[in-house]
Design a protein around this motif. Structure first.
Motif, PDB file in Angstrom:
ATOM      1  N   CYS A  42      25.570 -31.136  35.255  1.00 53.18           N
ATOM      2  CA  CYS A  42      25.009 -31.921  34.153  1.00 53.18           C
ATOM      3  C   CYS A  42      25.908 -33.065  33.711  1.00 53.18           C
ATOM      4  N   SER A  44      27.691 -33.122  31.169  1.00 48.92           N
ATOM      5  CA  SER A  44      27.749 -33.208  29.707  1.00 48.92           C
ATOM      6  C   SER A  44      28.220 -31.910  29.050  1.00 48.92           C
ATOM      7  N   ASP A  46      27.128 -28.877  29.421  1.00 47.31           N
ATOM      8  CA  ASP A  46      26.083 -27.921  29.044  1.00 47.31           C
ATOM      9  C   ASP A  46      25.856 -26.810  30.070  1.00 47.31           C
ATOM     10  N   LEU A 135      25.249 -21.850  33.112  1.00 47.03           N
ATOM     11  CA  LEU A 135      23.824 -21.669  33.407  1.00 47.03           C
ATOM     12  C   LEU A 135      23.626 -21.198  34.847  1.00 47.03           C
ATOM     13  N   ARG A 137      20.101 -20.425  37.178  1.00 49.31           N
ATOM     14  CA  ARG A 137      18.643 -20.455  37.139  1.00 49.31           C
ATOM     15  C   ARG A 137      18.045 -19.441  38.106  1.00 49.31           C
ATOM     16  N   TYR A 141      20.839 -13.478  35.431  1.00 48.30           N
ATOM     17  CA  TYR A 141      22.144 -13.013  34.932  1.00 48.30           C
ATOM     18  C   TYR A 141      22.397 -11.524  35.125  1.00 48.30           C
TER      19      TYR A 141
ATOM     20  N   HIS B 209      10.392 -27.771  33.618  1.00 49.72           N
ATOM     21  CA  HIS B 209      11.087 -28.199  34.831  1.00 49.72           C
ATOM     22  C   HIS B 209      11.650 -26.998  35.589  1.00 49.72           C
ATOM     23  N   ALA B 211      14.440 -26.914  36.951  1.00 43.45           N
ATOM     24  CA  ALA B 211      15.779 -26.812  36.367  1.00 43.45           C
ATOM     25  C   ALA B 211      16.795 -26.089  37.241  1.00 43.45           C
ATOM     26  N   GLU B 667      11.264 -23.604  26.714  1.00 46.45           N
ATOM     27  CA  GLU B 667      11.292 -24.816  27.538  1.00 46.45           C
ATOM     28  C   GLU B 667      10.054 -25.675  27.333  1.00 46.45           C
ATOM     29  N   PHE B 682      20.416 -30.440  29.402  1.00 48.71           N
ATOM     30  CA  PHE B 682      20.408 -28.990  29.205  1.00 48.71           C
ATOM     31  C   PHE B 682      20.741 -28.573  27.775  1.00 48.71           C
ATOM     32  N   LEU B 683      21.240 -29.503  26.949  1.00 44.61           N
ATOM     33  CA  LEU B 683      21.490 -29.144  25.550  1.00 44.61           C
ATOM     34  C   LEU B 683      20.166 -29.006  24.803  1.00 44.61           C
ATOM     35  N   TYR B 685      16.917 -29.340  26.418  1.00 44.51           N
ATOM     36  CA  TYR B 685      15.941 -28.616  27.227  1.00 44.51           C
ATOM     37  C   TYR B 685      16.634 -27.300  27.539  1.00 44.51           C
ATOM     38  N   ILE B 687      17.297 -23.818  28.847  1.00 42.20           N
ATOM     39  CA  ILE B 687      16.920 -22.712  29.727  1.00 42.20           C
ATOM     40  C   ILE B 687      17.672 -21.468  29.256  1.00 42.20           C
ATOM     41  N   PRO B 688      17.184 -20.262  29.584  1.00 38.07           N
ATOM     42  CA  PRO B 688      17.840 -19.048  29.087  1.00 38.07           C
ATOM     43  C   PRO B 688      19.302 -18.960  29.541  1.00 38.07           C
TER      44      PRO B 688
END
Lengths: 158, 763, 82
Positions: A42, A44, A46, A135, A137, A141, B209, B211, B667, B682-683, B685, B687-688
């Motif tokens: 990202c 940033s 995040d 994160l 996807r 987890y 998305h 993502a 989302e 991602f901040l 939007y 996602i878990p």
């Protein structure tokens, strides 16, 4: 603008490189030092794919300037295994199938190392909150948390 | 085809070994898209439209071209203007002209983030500076984001050439409705007349998305002789090759694509965005060009899947027999036609044995990024509404939701709305496993609720190539054309090891480039373990036949007198002769004497992928003050046919369920009045993350697919279908809230809490 | 004779609403030709955009698929990938 000379320690070895003043540590690691195990998801802060350890602290390398690395000790994913012996965290990620695409995996392993160095016996909740900045996807987890629990147990036993 | 999936006979299939590419991926050695380099490479970047809808009046690139360090600038003038050509290329119907226009806008920009130009420069900084020097003059046009508004009379029209297909008489005025489709069986009006109880409701879902954590990336070079090398991360390097060839008018033989490791796709990496531009920039600059998206690029320029409006009506008799089901679905396609409207309609009620079903759908364009495939495209959207309605029906009838579903469950012989009669399926087995699971009857506390929902996905097969080669020392190499997105190298090696009868550790699986193996369709549609697995299994079986011949030659007996057992050739019986077993390694050693290298490569077009069903149980606790929903417990039951590597099958189910939880709770693409996406990161939007979730228990039900040698059914897509309704039904159970819109974010839930209180206050 | 079943509107547009009829075909290629003959455009449409389910088994590409005298052949849109 001319580049700045940076002296630092990466994965236990002294390192010198030149960096633009505005360049992130992530870009220096990946583009200048060819340490591409640290990922950009990202840019940033995040997603945690770029997680490294700086002087014992878990950090997003995309949020650190390369020139700020001067004089510090940095651990990246490439410095977690000892030679051809995997770290127990890496071993347990493999055994638990805690990776699918594997892109977030370096960040998770480095973040887990930082956690277990500080807290050798974390609860499931502590693991989940510590890793909340990373994160994934693919896995949901579940298997990552189990791998961290297994690694912690093995490291305590060893 | 011999079925070899009898569980008791299997030694390797069903175990959980470490994947062949595992060490590379836990040590940082694995090379993903953005890690790949070519000697002398420069950087390519794109300029994106700031407007959601505008006519391009002019693009002046002269200043950018003059900037020192800039090696090339391209616009649509540098991309062939290809005619409209429809083709079904695997992940859905595709118009190559639309694909080209999506990579690079020509006359109009159709969404904020639409690419209008690209530059190649010696580094990032120069490329960024060059983008700022490109002068694009736009005539801004009115835009439309919402699906209902896009369908309304007087809406801004995106394409003058788009006339609604599927209506008679053929329309004479252009429309944002690209297509109308309908599937019907029986007579719903008659069915509703038989109903004692009817539920009817309109639901909405937001575009979400895929993502994947890895942004799109590639590096590409074209040489003076026209030969192209591309290294890219995607769900199919053959797809990259085909689309790049088509969009740029290059012979396929002149393109070789190496698949980098892929950092997630979920359907979103089954199309091209960067690769044709990188090749065009390389042509202009004479240098290899590397292109990498930022996260913001990914949100604004790629994916997502459709959002939509879904009206559902279901009727049943007092004893719970569903007499009719009906739905009308309007899906956002984004800037070009192609929402997953067909599967949305087909899947909505595919779990049920119903006599009267009517489904009507619309594929609608608006000023958003063109949608891409996302896990079970369409099914999660329609199933959210259908499975919410079934739950509400169970409440109205005072029936247990599993009992209601069992009473109406699809089984072998049930006819679907799209006409197909189900074969051997495992839906009842899945429901019974959910019913028997301790989770279903565990006690709940205050503000807590339990929801159940189910889902269906077809799964596909398709074209795959797999090879098995015996090395000189008796180890084996497995090659396939399927990029490994979630551990498929392991399952391929396991199937080969099972057939060859040698340990898994003696088999290595790799994925060569497009010039080094036969065509293989994308890793998607839950097809790799099924179709590519079939190719690998057949190749291994061919190798075993050859090994038996070689052993017969060594023993100087007839091949029919040789059997293959546990990795060794043995005489078929006492009459065959008293030979000691010949292990694979001993035969491999004599390969030169018995006919040369031992190996087989098989290409298949696998049909008859068995459909999959899942049932998810979700417990939530809802905070009535904040509207925040916590997932307390989650169990996902699924018919997987046969799990080759159960840990990676569980992983697919757990990951799919969590993507669905994100879709349910957090989302969405948020647009402001200017038609700009407000949350392209991602901040915002969200996602878990790990702390949002409990463990996700995956329960594998195995009803083998008789069309696959090991009984495999695809598993990757089913698990994203049930979660949204499961979470919704749980929230409904917790606080008796009326929730019909996704995401069920805290403000929405809080508003529902207030709405639930309001009538009581008035009493 | 095999029976062709159409539930979706995209094919019914070619058949003017007819949704179930018998065909003489014994192979998929014969089926396509017969459809094209009876309902101009439908054969080509099936060839390009439709999958077929023969006795419950979905074939995205059906040249090899066997047609039995009592087969039920359902025309459905091709299924994509995610």
């Amino acid at each position: 603008m001319s580049k700045i000379h940076v002296e630092t320690t990466i994965n236990g070895e002294p390192m010198e490189f030149l960096a633009n003043p505005g360049e992130s540590l992530l870009d220096a690691l990946r583009n200048t030092l060819n340490l591409t195990g640290t990922k950009e998801g990202c840019g940033s802060g995040d997603c945690g794919a770029c997680t490294v350890i700086i002087d014992g602290r878990m950090t997003c390398s995309c949020l650190v300037l390369a020139v700020e690395a001067g004089g510090h000790e940095i651990t990246t994913i490439e410095g977690i295994a000892q030679g051809d012996t995997l770290h127990p965290i890496q071993q347990k990620f493999l055994e638990n199938a805690a990776l699918q695409c594997g892109f977030c995996t370096p960040g998770f392993i480095v973040a887990t190392k930082a956690l277990l160095d500080k807290n050798p016996n974390p609860t499931e909740t502590e693991i989940r909150f510590w890793l909340a900045g990373n994160l994934c996807r693919c896995t949901g987890y579940d298997k990552i948390v189990r791998a961290v629990q297994d690694a912690a147990a093995e490291m305590r036993g060893g | 085809m011999t079925f070899i999936g009898n569980k008791s006979d299997l030694r390797v299939v069903g175990t959980r070994p470490v994947r062949p590419d595992g060490v590379d991926k836990v040590t940082g050695r694995a090379v993903y898209g953005a890690d790949a380099t070519m000697p002398g490479q420069i950087i390519g970047k794109v300029l994106r439209s700031p407007h959601p809808h505008a006519r391009i009046i002019s693009i002046d690139t002269s200043k950018a071209e003059k900037l020192p360090g800039v090696k090339g600038v391209i616009t649509s003038a540098d991309i062939p203007n290809i005619p409209s050509e429809e083709a079904f290329v695997g992940e859905g119907p595709m118009n190559f002209r639309d694909l080209s226009l999506n990579c690079m806008a020509r006359d109009k920009v159709l969404y904020e983030g639409h690419v209008v130009a690209a530059v190649a420069a010696i580094n990032d900084a120069v490329a960024d500076a060059a983008l700022k020097l490109i002068d694009v003059k736009y005539e801004v046009l009115p835009h439309v984001i919402d699906v209902e508004e896009a369908m309304a009379p007087g809406a801004p029209i995106l394409h003058d050439t788009l006339f609604t297909a599927g209506v008679t008489p053929k329309p004479t005025t252009p429309s944002n409705v690209a297509k109308q489709v309908r599937f019907t069986i029986g007579d719903v009006e008659a069915g509703f007349k038989q109903a004692d109880v009817i539920v009817e409701q309109t639901y909405t879902t937001a575009p979400v998305h895929q993502a994947y954590i890895e942004p799109h990336a590639c590096v590409a070079a074209i040489a003076a002789d026209g030969q192209v090398l591309i290294t890219a991360s995607s769900q199919g390097h053959f797809m990259i090759r085909a689309y790049t060839a088509k969009l740029l008018g290059i012979d396929i033989a002149n393109i070789r694509v190496t698949n980098a490791e892929i950092g997630g796709g979920f359907g979103g990496k089954t199309v091209v965005y960067l690769e044709p531009l990188a090749v065009a920039l390389s042509k202009k600059s004479g240098r290899p060009v590397k292109m990498t998206m930022t996260r913001e690029d990914v949100f604004r320029g790629t994916g997502p899947t459709s959002g939509g409006t879904i009206w559902v009506k279901v009727g049943a008799t007092k004893d719970g027999k569903i007499t009719a089901a009906q739905t009308v679905i309007k899906l956002q396609a984004g800037a070009f036609p192609g929402s997953p409207i067909n599967p949305a309609l087909m899947c909505a009620f595919a779990m049920y044995d119903l006599a009267n079903v009517d489904t009507l759908g619309y594929d609608v364009v608006s000023n958003r990024p063109k949608v891409a495939a996302y896990r079970a495209p369409g099914a999660p959207i329609s199933s959210f509404a259908a499975e919410s309605a079934i739950d509400d029906l169970a409440r109205k009838l005072g029936m247990d939701p599993i009992e209601l579903r069992l009473k109406n469950a699809a089984k072998q012989g049930s006819k679907t709305v799209y006409g197909v009669t189900h074969g051997v399926i495992g839906y009842e087995e899945v429901l019974n496993a959910a019913k028997a699971h301790p989770h279903w009857t565990a006690p709940l506390g205050k503000n807590q609720g339990r929801g159940l929902a189910t889902g269906f996905w077809f799964n596909i097969g398709g074209e795959s190539t797999g090879g098995v080669f015996i090395n000189e020392d008796g180890t084996a190499s497995v090659v396939t054309g399927s990029p490994d997105i979630g551990g498929s190298r392991a399952s391929m090696a396991m199937m080969a090891a099972e057939v060859l009868g040698i340990p898994y550790e003696k088999v290595r699986a790799v994925i060569p480039d497009t010039a080094s193996i036969g065509f293989t369709h994308v890793t998607g549609g839950s097809r790799v373990t099924y179709a590519t697995g079939m190719a690998v299994t057949q190749a291994a079986q061919a190798v075993v036949e050859d090994l038996k011949k070689r052993a017969a030659m060594i023993w100087d007996i007839s091949p029919e007198a040789v059997e293959w057992k546990d990795g060794e050739a043995v005489p078929a019986g006492a009459n065959a002769g008293g030979f000691d077993p010949l292990p694979l390694a001993a035969i491999a050693l004599k390969a030169a004497k018995t006919g040369g290298p031992i190996g087989s490569e098989i290409s298949v077009n696998a049909q008859g992928a068995g459909p999959g069903f899942g049932a998810h149980i979700c417990d939530v606790e809802v905070d009535p003050e904040t509207g925040h929903t916590t997932i307390l417990r989650y169990t996902a039951v699924q018919d997987v046919g046969r799990a080759i590597h159960p840990a990676y099958v569980e992983g697919q189910i757990q990951g799919g369920a969590v993507q669905g939880i994100g879709w349910a709770l957090n989302e969405e693409y948020i647009y402001n009045k200017k038609g700009h996406m407000d949350n392209a990161g991602f901040l915002d939007y969200r996602i878990p993350v790990a702390s949002d979730l409990p463990m996700i228990e995956a329960v594998l039900v195995e009803v083998p697919n008789t069309r696959h040698p090991f009984g495999v059914r695809g598993v990757g897509e089913v698990p994203i279908v049930p979660p949204m309704a499961a979470v919704r039904n749980a929230i409904r159970g917790a606080l008796d809230l009326e929730l019909f819109h996704l995401p069920m974010s805290p403000p929405r839930v809080r508003a529902a809490v207030d709405a639930a209180k309001a009538p009581k206050a008035a009493e | 004779m095999p029976t062709v079943v159409i539930s979706g509107s995209s094919c019914r547009d070619f058949t003017h609403g007819e949704s179930e009829f018998e065909v003489a075909a014994t192979t998929f290629r014969q089926l396509v030709r017969e459809l094209e003959q009876r309902f101009p455009g439908l054969g080509e449409h099936v060839e390009e955009y439709m999958a077929v389910a023969i006795d419950g088994v979905i074939y995205q590409d059906a040249y090899h698929a066997p047609l039995k005298p009592n087969s039920e052949i359902v025309l459905i849109p091709k299924i994509g990938a995610g």
